[in-house]
Each structure stands twice: as structure tokens, then as C-alpha cells.
Write a protein that holds these residues in place. Structure first.
Motif, PDB file in Angstrom:
ATOM      1  N   GLY A  78      37.706  34.628  39.987  1.00 62.46           N
ATOM      2  CA  GLY A  78      39.028  35.623  39.794  1.00 62.46           C
ATOM      3  C   GLY A  78      39.024  35.844  38.389  1.00 62.46           C
ATOM      4  O   GLY A  78      38.867  34.982  37.505  1.00 62.46           O
ATOM      5  N   TYR A 141      43.085  42.962  38.943  1.00 63.05           N
ATOM      6  CA  TYR A 141      42.251  41.586  39.353  1.00 63.05           C
ATOM      7  C   TYR A 141      41.147  42.038  39.986  1.00 63.05           C
ATOM      8  O   TYR A 141      40.847  42.772  40.696  1.00 63.05           O
ATOM      9  CB  TYR A 141      43.359  41.054  40.394  1.00 63.05           C
ATOM     10  N   TYR A 173      51.762  37.649  40.717  1.00 64.10           N
ATOM     11  CA  TYR A 173      50.982  36.874  41.852  1.00 64.10           C
ATOM     12  C   TYR A 173      52.398  36.145  42.616  1.00 64.10           C
ATOM     13  O   TYR A 173      52.453  36.534  43.765  1.00 64.10           O
ATOM     14  CB  TYR A 173      50.617  35.601  41.183  1.00 64.10           C
ATOM     15  N   LYS A 205      34.143  26.811  42.419  1.00 57.32           N
ATOM     16  CA  LYS A 205      35.125  27.704  42.925  1.00 57.32           C
ATOM     17  C   LYS A 205      34.329  28.213  44.331  1.00 57.32           C
ATOM     18  O   LYS A 205      33.891  29.127  44.651  1.00 57.32           O
ATOM     19  CB  LYS A 205      35.435  29.150  42.312  1.00 57.32           C
ATOM     20  N   ALA A 312      45.017  34.524  38.452  1.00 59.27           N
ATOM     21  CA  ALA A 312      46.333  35.284  39.101  1.00 59.27           C
ATOM     22  C   ALA A 312      47.673  35.157  38.646  1.00 59.27           C
ATOM     23  O   ALA A 312      48.524  36.060  38.570  1.00 59.27           O
ATOM     24  CB  ALA A 312      46.011  35.179  40.600  1.00 59.27           C
TER      25      ALA A 312
HETATM   26  C1  COI Z   1      42.711  33.327  40.696  1.00 58.91           C
HETATM   27  O1  COI Z   1      43.657  32.750  39.864  1.00 58.91           O
HETATM   28  O2  COI Z   1      41.923  34.037  40.294  1.00 58.91           O
HETATM   29  C2  COI Z   1      42.308  32.310  41.822  1.00 58.91           C
HETATM   30  O3  COI Z   1      41.176  32.601  42.240  1.00 58.91           O
HETATM   31  C3  COI Z   1      43.376  31.530  42.500  1.00 58.91           C
HETATM   32  C4  COI Z   1      44.083  32.402  43.672  1.00 58.91           C
HETATM   33  C5  COI Z   1      45.423  31.549  44.010  1.00 58.91           C
HETATM   34  C6  COI Z   1      44.319  33.772  43.811  1.00 58.91           C
END
Ligand code: COI
Ligand code: PLP
Length: 366
Positions: A78, A141, A173, A205, A312
Motif C-alpha cells: 500500500g 492510493y 480511510y 504483507k 491508508a
Molecule cells: C495500507 O495502509 O496501505 C494497508 O495496506 C492497510 C489496509 C488497512 C488498507
């Protein structure tokens, strides 16, 4: 498996930059539901990454016996691109995601993508769909993903893989914490299920880590909580992390966060928060954090702020802990605290190009 690198410039065909067809007002974007029109995709077979391209986002056809469906051989990242006031779009520490993706791949018996290739792939997509990056406080994102695609019911690592990157225009988020500022949420403390064990995959991850936490996340939602705080699997009640974020506890001018001990994700935001906190003169300790000791200090008013951080969510205050046993514990003044806000403002200031990037974290995508 060997690390493969190819000169991406020779292999990528980039479509014409796309026209924006949705409302990019960050307040109207539900996280995870809106996609830019293109994706980056490459296939691995016969020992090489092949056919790397940015093209129109489309469904994929896989054999029902694809290993990812049965044995969950899948990893992801992410990361975000930020639109600056001068119109430029910049990535935050993309090499860190690239390195973590390669580590995750090795752990899950997948061919690691060369970090330089990974960054070029992300940049190629961001370049194509840059117009889909919302203005501050929104962001684009990015979700790099790799999965085992070979059709095989035997329990073994796949020999074929798909590596792709999706781009999602995003707002906050947590809807409940509002956009822009750090906000604050209620968190459910999981006391009977854990997310990771020693020797497992908690420090990478792997999609499997998220699959096994879904039922607890749903339990937490039923109690009105936005996220789950997981404890260690040995029942020693050590704090690990949230389902998708790391966690910090603020006591006076000292910030404490669980040390990296193999069962929590080394968050890039966590590392950045540590550096920014030290820049601002706070002491940071990476140490084991016992939930009962922390709860005692919260109740006594010694720990005044707790916050979560991740790509996120950025930085989000935690205003209340709800234990599975039913106990509810308000933190500080039941809203986002001043140090949480200060750290959020500093980090977001760097990410949006408003504050000096003294650590060299930002990379403008031409
Ligand atoms: C991120 O923060 O990129 C993640 O992969 C966590 C997920 C809760 C969206
Ligand atoms: N912990 C977990 C389980 C996560 O999913 C994430 C999000 O990626 C984090 C921590 C924070 O990591 P980062 O700051 O690199 O996004």
C-alpha cells in the motif's frame, strides 16, 4: 528463486493519459471503491517477468485451480501519490515499499520483483493516471499485488505469477474521523484471537494475514469499533498492531511503540513517525508494550494519547479502547490529542510538499 530485473522502459507500453470521469472530491470518495482507468500488469512464467504494460484496467481470467484461490499465495503493498499545490504529483518513500514487497515475496515462495522495476512500474501507472490524483487531503492510493496463478491442486509454490498495480483516488480511510486532520476512532482490543505468531508471516504483507483477521474485524464493527488492536499469540498480552496500522502510546514527551520482533509489520509510516517525532524533539522508544500496563497508565492519565499509523490511515488518533471482555477505556480527553495532531501535520506537510523534505522522502513523478 532468482531476482529478475528488466529495463522497464523497453517493455512498457503506456496508453494515452486518461480523462477523469468521476468526482475527485476527497469527501465523496469511499476508500477502496473507486479505481483509475488503467493498471500496470506483468506475468511471470518460464522463469521471467514478461509482457509488462500499463493498459486499461480489466477483469482477469484464471483457472479455478489457480494456487492463489486454494492456498492463498498472494502478497500486496500500500503506497500513495500526493498532489502538491503546484500541480505536481509525488510518491512517498516508494523504494521502501519495493524492498518490503521483495521480502514478502521471498517469505511466500514467490519470485521477488526487482525493487527498481517495482518503482518504475508504479511510476508508469501514476504517470498515466496522474490526473486521477485528488487534491489535498485526498491522494492516489496504490496497490501493488502479486499472486500465484498456476493451476495446480498440489500444495506447492506456483510457477506462474501475476504482478499488478491498481490506483485508487482516495479520501480519508476512516469516514468517522473526517478528512485532513488526524481524527480519532474507537478500537476493539482482540483478547481471544491473534493475527500473527512467532515464525509466521506477521512481518510481511501476506494476504493471508488479513484473511485471518477478518472475523475479528467484523466482531469489532458490531461493537461500533473502526479497527482491531491485536495482542501477541502467546497470551502474554503484549501489544502488536492494528489490522492495518502500527500503534503508538504517548506518555509525557515520550512515544512508545512495540519493537519489531518478527510478528508485526515494519510500517513505513511507523518508521517515518519515529523520525519526525525525533526531529520535533520527542523521545521514541521501540519496546514491548503490555496492554494491562498501558491501560493502567491511560486510566491514571499518564498515557494521554494513543494513535495508529499506516499508509491508508496516515495518523489517526484512538480515543477509546473497547476490550472483548466489555471494558471500555477512554483515552485522554476522548478526542485526538495535540501530539498526534502535530505529528500528522508534520508528516502530511512533507507528503503534500508544504514542508521541507529533510529526509529526501518525496519523489516527483514526471
Ligand atoms: C495500507 O495502509 O496501505 C494497508 O495496506 C492497510 C489496509 C488497512 C488498507
Ligand atoms: N500494519 C499492518 C498490518 C498494515 O497492513 C499496515 C499497512 O500497510 C501497517 C502496519 C502500516 O504500514 P505502512 O505504514 O507501511 O503502510
Amino acid at each position: 528463486m532468482p531476482t529478475l530485473d528488466i529495463n522497464i522502459a523497453e517493455h512498457i507500453s503506456i496508453p494515452v493519459p486518461s480523462k477523469v470521469t468521476v468526482d475527485l472530491d476527497p469527501a465523496k470518495l469511499e476508500f477502496g471503491k473507486t479505481f483509475s482507468p488503467n493498471w500496470f500488469v506483468a506475468e511471470y512464467h518460464d522463469g521471467f517477468w514478461q509482457n509488462a504494460r500499463v493498459e486499461g484496467l480489466q477483469n482477469i481470467a484464471l483457472h479455478p485451480a489457480a494456487i492463489v484461490f486454494h492456498y492463498g499465495q498472494s502478497i500486496f503493498e500500500g503506497m500513495k501519490a500526493y498532489r502538491w499545490a503546484n500541480g505536481k504529483v509525488a510518491l512517498f518513500r516508494p523504494e521502501e515499499n519495493a524492498r518490503r514487497f521483495a521480502r514478502s515475496a521471498v517469505r511466500m515462495a514467490m519470485p521477488p520483483v526487482d525493487p527498481a522495476f517495482f518503482v518504475e512500474a508504479v511510476k508508469a501507472l501514476v504517470h498515466t493516471d496522474a490526473a486521477w490524483t485528488p487534491a489535498e487531503p485526498g491522494s492516489l492510493y496504490l496497490r501493488p499485488t502479486m499472486m500465484g496463478t498456476e493451476a495446480c491442486i498440489g500444495v506447492r509454490a506456483s510457477h506462474e505469477f501475476l504482478f499488478f498495480v491498481l490506483a485508487l483516488p482516495s479520501g480519508a480511510y476512516f469516514k468517522e474521523s473526517g478528512s485532513g486532520g488526524a481524527g480519532s476512532v474507537v478500537v476493539y482490543v482482540a483478547e481471544t484471537s491473534s493475527r500473527a505468531a512467532v515464525g509466521g508471516t506477521g512481518d510481511v504483507k501476506a494476504s493471508a494475514n488479513y484473511a485471518i483477521s477478518l472475523h475479528t474485524i467484523e466482531d469489532g464493527k458490531k461493537q461500533g469499533c473502526s479497527q482491531v488492536l491485536f495482542l501477541d499469540s502467546n497470551g502474554k498480552r503484549q501489544v502488536e498492531e492494528l489490522g492495518g496500522m502500527n500503534v503508538f502510546f504517548v506518555e509525557g514527551n515520550t512515544l512508545r511503540t512495540p519493537n519489531l520482533h518478527g510478528t508485526i509489520l515494519p510500517g513505513i509510516t511507523r518508521d517515518s513517525v519515529i523520525q519526525v517525532s525525533r526531529d520535533l524533539g520527542y523521545a521514541v522508544e521501540e519496546v514491548p508494550v503490555n496492554i494491562d500496563e498501558a491501560a493502567g497508565k491511560i486510566a491514571a492519565g499518564k498515557i494521554t494519547e494513543v494513535f495508529a499509523c499506516g499508509t491508508a490511515a496516515v495518523i489517526s488518533g484512538i480515543r477509546e479502547l473497547q476490550f472483548e471482555t466489555g471494558r471500555k477505556l477512554i483515552i485522554g480527553n476522548n478526542s485526538v490529542g495535540p501530539i498526534t495532531q502535530q505529528l500528522n501535520a508534520r508528516l502530511q506537510g512533507i507528503q503534500f510538499g508544504r514542508l521541507e523534505d529533510t529526509h529526501g522522502w518525496m519523489q516527483i513523478v514526471d
